[in-house]
Write a protein that holds these residues in place. Structure first.
Motif, mmCIF file in Angstrom:
data_model
loop_
_atom_site.group_PDB
_atom_site.id
_atom_site.type_symbol
_atom_site.label_atom_id
_atom_site.label_comp_id
_atom_site.label_asym_id
_atom_site.label_seq_id
_atom_site.Cartn_x
_atom_site.Cartn_y
_atom_site.Cartn_z
ATOM 1 N N GLY A 168 1.011 -0.976 0.034
ATOM 2 C CA GLY A 168 0.111 0.095 0.037
ATOM 3 C C GLY A 168 0.754 1.301 -0.140
ATOM 4 N N ASN A 169 1.976 1.203 0.255
ATOM 5 C CA ASN A 169 3.004 2.575 0.226
ATOM 6 C C ASN A 169 2.925 3.011 -1.321
ATOM 7 N N LYS A 170 2.305 3.950 -1.462
ATOM 8 C CA LYS A 170 2.268 4.521 -3.113
ATOM 9 C C LYS A 170 3.850 4.948 -3.456
ATOM 10 N N ASP A 171 4.192 5.691 -2.699
ATOM 11 C CA ASP A 171 5.621 6.063 -3.379
ATOM 12 C C ASP A 171 6.655 5.097 -3.608
ATOM 13 N N ALA A 172 6.628 3.805 -2.776
ATOM 14 C CA ALA A 172 7.482 2.885 -3.068
ATOM 15 C C ALA A 172 6.882 2.079 -4.099
ATOM 16 N N SER A 173 5.695 1.855 -4.166
ATOM 17 C CA SER A 173 4.856 1.157 -5.371
ATOM 18 C C SER A 173 5.518 1.897 -6.636
ATOM 19 N N ASP A 174 5.167 3.099 -6.708
ATOM 20 C CA ASP A 174 5.590 3.873 -7.861
ATOM 21 C C ASP A 174 7.128 3.793 -8.313
ATOM 22 N N ARG A 175 8.131 3.756 -7.376
ATOM 23 C CA ARG A 175 9.289 3.503 -7.370
ATOM 24 C C ARG A 175 9.604 2.250 -8.054
ATOM 25 N N LEU A 176 8.788 1.219 -7.505
ATOM 26 C CA LEU A 176 9.072 -0.098 -7.838
ATOM 27 C C LEU A 176 8.570 -0.310 -9.372
ATOM 28 N N ASP A 177 7.733 0.392 -9.848
ATOM 29 C CA ASP A 177 7.301 0.453 -11.118
ATOM 30 C C ASP A 177 8.349 0.996 -11.934
ATOM 31 N N ASP A 178 8.956 2.111 -11.477
ATOM 32 C CA ASP A 178 10.043 2.588 -12.331
ATOM 33 C C ASP A 178 11.358 1.527 -12.429
ATOM 34 N N VAL A 179 11.674 0.845 -11.404
ATOM 35 C CA VAL A 179 12.704 -0.175 -11.594
ATOM 36 C C VAL A 179 12.218 -1.254 -12.562
ATOM 37 N N LEU A 180 11.021 -1.760 -12.668
ATOM 38 C CA LEU A 180 10.497 -2.656 -13.567
ATOM 39 C C LEU A 180 10.523 -2.103 -15.030
ATOM 40 N N LYS A 181 10.175 -0.753 -15.099
ATOM 41 C CA LYS A 181 10.240 -0.187 -16.224
ATOM 42 C C LYS A 181 11.896 -0.248 -16.662
ATOM 43 N N HIS A 182 12.849 0.075 -15.956
ATOM 44 C CA HIS A 182 14.260 0.020 -15.979
ATOM 45 C C HIS A 182 14.561 -1.492 -16.649
#
Length: 188
Positions: A168-182
């Protein structure tokens, strides 16, 4: 009996001619053996380096799809299982990097022997050995950099999952999405 590639039977050839034909044939067989030995060595090295590079690519692709398919909110137990799985893969990839470094150390320790063998070769065998050496250096570096890049991304993912990216941590979730995009960009 006939000498291979000789139109005359061996018993009708003069002694010097027999000796020269046999010497030439043995030289061809030895040269062919050297080429076959170099090919076997090249195949063995290619298999080792390909295995390491392939494992990094496979891990990257698997975890990119695995993490991307997880729901945004999972239980603490499932988060711990995800972290354990990611950490295990980091350990395997780190071991691969260590293997590459060990192979480089062994190659460096035997460089003098390798160079003396290479100096004794002629023509195509020497060119093949030089190409194999250049390829080996490129593959070592490529596999090492690739594995270290995947390790970095996986460690980042571990950190973000521990931080709450899957709870549920939105910031961490968004950053994880960025890692997956990378990771997706790395695969291309």
């Amino acid at each position: 009996p006939r000498a291979p590639c000789s139109p005359l039977p061996l018993h009708t050839m003069p002694g010097v001619m027999k000796l020269s034909v046999l010497c030439a044939l043995s030289a061809l067989l030895v040269a062919d053996g050297v080429s076959a030995g170099l090919r076997r060595t090249a195949m063995s090295m290619a298999a080792q380096k390909g295995e390491v590079a392939g494992e990094s690519k496979a891990a990257e692709q698997f975890f990119r799809e695995f993490l991307g398919a997880l729901p945004k909110n999972i239980t603490k137990a499932k988060q711990e299982a995800v972290v354990a799985s990611l950490e295990a893969e980091v350990g395997r990839l780190s071991e691969n990097v260590k293997k590459i470094k060990d192979m480089e150390k062994v190659e460096a320790a035997h460089k003098h022997d390798h160079d003396s063998v290479k100096d004794s070769l002629k023509g195509k065998d020497k060119a093949m050995m030089e190409n194999m050496d250049a390829w080996s250096e490129r593959m070592n570096e490529k596999a090492k950099v690739g594995a270290m890049n995947v390790i970095s991304k996986l460690k980042n993912a571990i950190h973000l999952v521990k931080k709450g990216a899957l709870s549920g941590n939105k910031d961490a979730s968004d950053r994880l999405d960025d890692v997956l995009k990378h990771m997706t960009a790395m695969a291309r």
